[in-house]
Each structure stands twice: as C-alpha cells, then as structure tokens.
Design a protein around this motif. Structure first.
Motif, PDB file in Angstrom:
ATOM      1  N   GLY A   1       3.545   7.194   6.124  1.00 41.68           N
ATOM      2  CA  GLY A   1       4.185   6.715   7.333  1.00 41.68           C
ATOM      3  C   GLY A   1       3.265   6.012   8.303  1.00 41.68           C
ATOM      4  N   LYS A   2       2.087   5.565   7.798  1.00 41.78           N
ATOM      5  CA  LYS A   2       1.136   4.892   8.669  1.00 41.78           C
ATOM      6  C   LYS A   2       1.435   3.403   8.694  1.00 41.78           C
ATOM      7  CE  LYS A   2      -2.629   8.191   7.942  1.00 41.78           C
ATOM      8  NZ  LYS A   2      -4.024   8.357   7.462  1.00 41.78           N
TER       9      LYS A   2
ATOM     10  N   ASP B   1       0.868  -1.174   0.000  1.00 46.31           N
ATOM     11  CA  ASP B   1       0.000   0.000   0.000  1.00 46.31           C
ATOM     12  C   ASP B   1       0.911   1.233   0.000  1.00 46.31           C
ATOM     13  OD1 ASP B   1      -1.718   2.121   0.534  1.00 46.31           O
ATOM     14  OD2 ASP B   1      -2.991   0.957   1.894  1.00 46.31           O
ATOM     15  N   ARG B   2       1.231   1.738  -1.183  1.00 46.05           N
ATOM     16  CA  ARG B   2       2.198   2.827  -1.302  1.00 46.05           C
ATOM     17  C   ARG B   2       1.737   4.108  -0.613  1.00 46.05           C
ATOM     18  NH1 ARG B   2       6.820   0.295  -2.178  1.00 46.05           N
ATOM     19  NH2 ARG B   2       6.575  -1.280  -3.816  1.00 46.05           N
TER      20      ARG B   2
END
Length: 339
Positions: free
Chosen positions: A334-335, A327-328
């Motif tokens: 940053g999640k 998931d880019r």
C-alpha cells in the motif's frame, strides 16, 4: 469478433513504440537543422524525405498512444534545436550521418518485428523498416555518384569450397595466426567506420555544447573512438588491407549553440548503445581468439562511459523514464510509487 487493435500492448510493443517515438523527435530536430543549412541540391531531397518520415512516424505512434491512453513522451522539441544557427557539419557528412541513421533504423525495426504481434504496431514497424531501406538506397546512390562511398576491402574469391581441419583456425595469441576471414574483415571495417562517424559527430557536438561537464565527457568519448579506430585499423593494415577514412574535416569552426545539451547527451548515449551491440555481434562472428578477445576487452570501457553519460543525464533531469513493470511488493504494502 474483437478487433485485434483492442488487444493490450505488450511490454515489447510499448518499448518499441516508446523508443521509436523518442528517436523520431530527435531525428526531427536534427533534420530540421540540416535542412536549414544544406546547400547540395542532391542532398536536400534526402533530408526532406527523412524529416517527413519522422513526422509521419510521430503521427502514427501518437495515434496509438492516444487510443491506449498512454502518456505521450516529451522527447525533443523546438526548444532543443536552433535551426538558424550557423552550419556545423558539411553536406557530405550530413549524407554519411543519414546513411548511418538508416542502418540503425533497419536493425531496430527488424528486431521489433520479431517481438510485436498487434496488427497496427506491426504495420508501424514495417513502415519504419521500409522507409529505412529507402533512405539507405537514396544515401548510398548519391554517395556512389559523388565518390564519397567507402567500400569494404576487396579480397580474392576462394578457389574451392573447403572445411576447417585444424584448431589453428581459432588461435590468435600464440604461433602463426591465420588470415582474417571475410566476416571478421567486414565487422572490423564497419566498426572503424562507425567509430569515425561517432568521433566526428561528438567533436562537432562538443564545439556547440554549453555545460563544461558535457564538453569534458564528449572529449573523453572522442578520444575513446579514436583509440578504437586505431586498434581495429591495425588488424586490417597488418594484412595489407585498407582501413576506411574519417570525416574530421567535415566540421566547421562554429561554436554557436545548435542543440541543447539534453539532446546532445541523449544522441551520444544512443550511439554508445548501438556500438555495444555492434561489438557483441562482431565478437560472436570472430572465431580468431585475439580478435574476439579484443572486442570483449573494449566493451567494459564503452559501458563505463555509457554509465557516466547516464549519470550526468539523471543528475541534470534529462533522462525520460521508459515504461516499467508494476512494483507488486510496493502495491501490496500500500505504499505510493516514488515520483
């Protein structure tokens, strides 16, 4: 020169190995139970061959996973089968089941050979195909000898080569319908047969399932399979062609736990996926509009049932996730990825 086996696995290679590994864990459980209960000494070696093939597949794929540091799927284990449970299916149905299993394996391995390129992965799928063909030969030979092999209908050989001259070849809703083509007959026959096999398998699994919601979903699948058998059989019977028989009497009266509900639901879901593929192929090969449209009308019913099966598996925590793309957007923000 860099070794070809050090090339990263593609998405297609990952999916093929992952799916094959899960399926072979299921096949190992099922065939261990079959082997414990078979009494026909002609059928026993076929089950032993299938079990040994699945174990070897797991070993070879496991070695690739370990080399790639790929998480080895859990699939199904000894906890998902009670090999000491009473006999659920007759020896004849075990043979029919294994022949059907070989057909699915041949189709899957052939498809994967069209998308994989890494040498070690290609070798694995070639081996799966070779063993599947061997299993098909073994089961067919015994069924022919025992008189349990059901052949597709016979039709007359054409007098000459001819070409379609009228649009009437495609009609089917109004006016005079042309006779079914040999291709249409073959697909109808195969879909009747696979629905009969599915109905018998689901009926037996419903007897030994534990959760009520699993039983109810299986009963719904049984009714759907019978409905489809009747629809397809009518096409053949209307043309004075025989429809294949079922194996309803191949189930014993045991209600003891044989397989876990997790294994049962995965097995049924796999059969549904194969059924959707069969209907799609039959639709594409059926120019007569009423036949093609009938397949198209049944696909939504099957896919809805498949979704309900998937929802139950998710609810119970039984559905193992296949490899997925990164998931880019989430990574960029940053999640952390969800559990």
């Amino acid at each position: 020169m860099e070794e070809k086996t050090k090339i990263r696995l593609t998405a297609g290679e990952m999916s093929g190995l992952w799916t094959q590994y899960i399926n072979d864990t299921l096949a190992t459980c099922v065939n261990r139970y079959f082997l414990e209960n078979v009494t026909d000494e002609e059928v026993r070696p076929v089950i032993e061959f299938t079990l040994d093939t699945s174990k070897q597949n797991l070993k070879l794929i496991g070695e690739v996973f370990q080399k790639e540091r790929f998480p080895i799927p859990i699939g199904f284990t000894e906890g998902d089968v009670n090999i000491k449970a009473p006999k659920l299916f007759s020896d004849t149905f075990m043979l029919v089941y294994l022949r059907h299993f070989s057909i699915l394996a041949m189709a899957a391995s052939s498809a994967m050979l069209g998308v994989v390129t890494r040498a070690d992965v290609v070798d694995i799928h070639k081996r799966v195909l070779e063993k599947s063909v061997d299993l098909q030969d073994r089961t067919s030979k015994i069924m022919l000898e025992q008189g349990t092999y059901v052949r597709p209908p016979f039709i007359s050989i054409p007098d000459k080569v001819d070409f379609v001259k009228k649009q009437q070849f495609l009609t089917g809703f109004f006016g005079k319908k042309r006779s079914l083509s040999s291709v249409e007959i073959t697909h109808l026959f195969l879909n009747i047969q696979t629905n009969y096999i599915g109905k018998t398998l689901i009926t037996g699994l419903a007897q030994v399932a534990e959760k009520e919601e699993v039983k109810q979903l299986l009963l719904r699948g049984k009714q759907m399979a019978q409905k489809h058998v009747e629809i397809f059989s009518k096409y053949l019977l209307d043309e004075d062609l025989p429809a294949p028989m079922g194996w309803d009497t191949a189930i014993t009266d045991t209600t003891a736990k044989v397989f876990s509900d997790k294994l049962i639901m995965f097995h049924v879901s796999g059969m549904i996926a194969a059924g959707v593929g069969n209907y799609g192929a039959a639709m594409a090969a059926s120019p007569r509009r009423d036949v093609g449209a009938r397949y198209a009308s049944l696909v939504p019913e099957i896919t809805l049932y498949a979704e309900d099966c998937a929802n139950l598996m998710i609810k119970q925590g039984w559905m193992e996730e296949p490899p997925q793309a990164d998931d880019r957007d989430r990574l960029i923000k940053g999640k952390p990825l969800p559990d």
